[in-house]
Design a protein around this motif. Structure first.
Motif, PDB file in Angstrom:
ATOM      1  N   ARG A  18       0.830  -1.206   0.000  1.00 32.58           N
ATOM      2  CA  ARG A  18       0.000   0.000   0.000  1.00 32.58           C
ATOM      3  C   ARG A  18       0.860   1.249   0.000  1.00 32.58           C
ATOM      4  O   ARG A  18       0.541   2.235  -0.669  1.00 32.58           O
ATOM      5  N   LEU A  19       1.978   1.216   0.739  1.00 30.83           N
ATOM      6  CA  LEU A  19       2.890   2.347   0.759  1.00 30.83           C
ATOM      7  C   LEU A  19       3.508   2.577  -0.615  1.00 30.83           C
ATOM      8  O   LEU A  19       3.576   3.710  -1.109  1.00 30.83           O
ATOM      9  N   LEU A  20       3.948   1.505  -1.258  1.00 33.43           N
ATOM     10  CA  LEU A  20       4.539   1.633  -2.588  1.00 33.43           C
ATOM     11  C   LEU A  20       3.514   2.117  -3.604  1.00 33.43           C
ATOM     12  O   LEU A  20       3.835   2.904  -4.495  1.00 33.43           O
ATOM     13  N   ALA A  21       2.271   1.666  -3.478  1.00 32.33           N
ATOM     14  CA  ALA A  21       1.219   2.117  -4.384  1.00 32.33           C
ATOM     15  C   ALA A  21       0.942   3.605  -4.192  1.00 32.33           C
ATOM     16  O   ALA A  21       0.721   4.330  -5.162  1.00 32.33           O
ATOM     17  N   THR A  22       0.988   4.069  -2.949  1.00 34.08           N
ATOM     18  CA  THR A  22       0.770   5.493  -2.683  1.00 34.08           C
ATOM     19  C   THR A  22       1.898   6.336  -3.261  1.00 34.08           C
ATOM     20  O   THR A  22       1.651   7.369  -3.891  1.00 34.08           O
ATOM     21  N   ILE A  23       3.140   5.877  -3.086  1.00 39.70           N
ATOM     22  CA  ILE A  23       4.288   6.601  -3.652  1.00 39.70           C
ATOM     23  C   ILE A  23       4.193   6.626  -5.171  1.00 39.70           C
ATOM     24  O   ILE A  23       4.431   7.658  -5.800  1.00 39.70           O
ATOM     25  N   ASP A  24       3.812   5.499  -5.765  1.00 40.12           N
ATOM     26  CA  ASP A  24       3.676   5.425  -7.216  1.00 40.12           C
ATOM     27  C   ASP A  24       2.606   6.391  -7.706  1.00 40.12           C
ATOM     28  O   ASP A  24       2.790   7.075  -8.711  1.00 40.12           O
ATOM     29  N   ARG A  25       1.485   6.450  -6.990  1.00 45.87           N
ATOM     30  CA  ARG A  25       0.401   7.353  -7.371  1.00 45.87           C
ATOM     31  C   ARG A  25       0.862   8.812  -7.318  1.00 45.87           C
ATOM     32  O   ARG A  25       0.540   9.600  -8.216  1.00 45.87           O
ATOM     33  N   LEU A  26       1.608   9.172  -6.267  1.00 45.58           N
ATOM     34  CA  LEU A  26       2.106  10.544  -6.152  1.00 45.58           C
ATOM     35  C   LEU A  26       3.088  10.883  -7.277  1.00 45.58           C
ATOM     36  O   LEU A  26       3.046  11.979  -7.843  1.00 45.58           O
ATOM     37  N   LEU A  27       3.974   9.935  -7.606  1.00 44.18           N
ATOM     38  CA  LEU A  27       4.933  10.186  -8.683  1.00 44.18           C
ATOM     39  C   LEU A  27       4.231  10.314 -10.034  1.00 44.18           C
ATOM     40  O   LEU A  27       4.610  11.143 -10.863  1.00 44.18           O
ATOM     41  N   MET A  28       3.202   9.498 -10.249  1.00 41.82           N
ATOM     42  CA  MET A  28       2.458   9.588 -11.510  1.00 41.82           C
ATOM     43  C   MET A  28       1.706  10.917 -11.607  1.00 41.82           C
ATOM     44  O   MET A  28       1.641  11.520 -12.674  1.00 41.82           O
ATOM     45  N   LYS A  29       1.133  11.374 -10.495  1.00 40.10           N
ATOM     46  CA  LYS A  29       0.430  12.656 -10.496  1.00 40.10           C
ATOM     47  C   LYS A  29       1.407  13.792 -10.782  1.00 40.10           C
ATOM     48  O   LYS A  29       1.103  14.702 -11.551  1.00 40.10           O
ATOM     49  N   SER A  30       2.590  13.726 -10.188  1.00 38.65           N
ATOM     50  CA  SER A  30       3.613  14.743 -10.439  1.00 38.65           C
ATOM     51  C   SER A  30       4.039  14.736 -11.904  1.00 38.65           C
ATOM     52  O   SER A  30       4.225  15.798 -12.512  1.00 38.65           O
TER      53      SER A  30
END
Length: 45
Positions: A18-30
């Motif tokens: 879940r942590l990695l998915a959240t980081i991935d989501r933030l990087l994709m949004k950026s």
């Protein structure tokens, strides 16, 4: 007889995923915001 105990790894693995998915989501949004502005997105943290 030997006494053994089981260690449940599923909760920590799901927390990590879940942590990695959240980081991935933030990087994709950026990257989407950078792309919209015409800049090259920064990769990594």
């Amino acid at each position: 007889m030997s006494k053994t105990s089981a260690i449940a790894l599923a909760p920590s693995a799901s927390v990590l995923s879940r942590l990695l998915a959240t980081i991935d989501r933030l990087l994709m949004k950026s990257a989407e915001i950078s792309n919209r502005n015409g800049d090259l997105p920064r990769f990594g943290l």
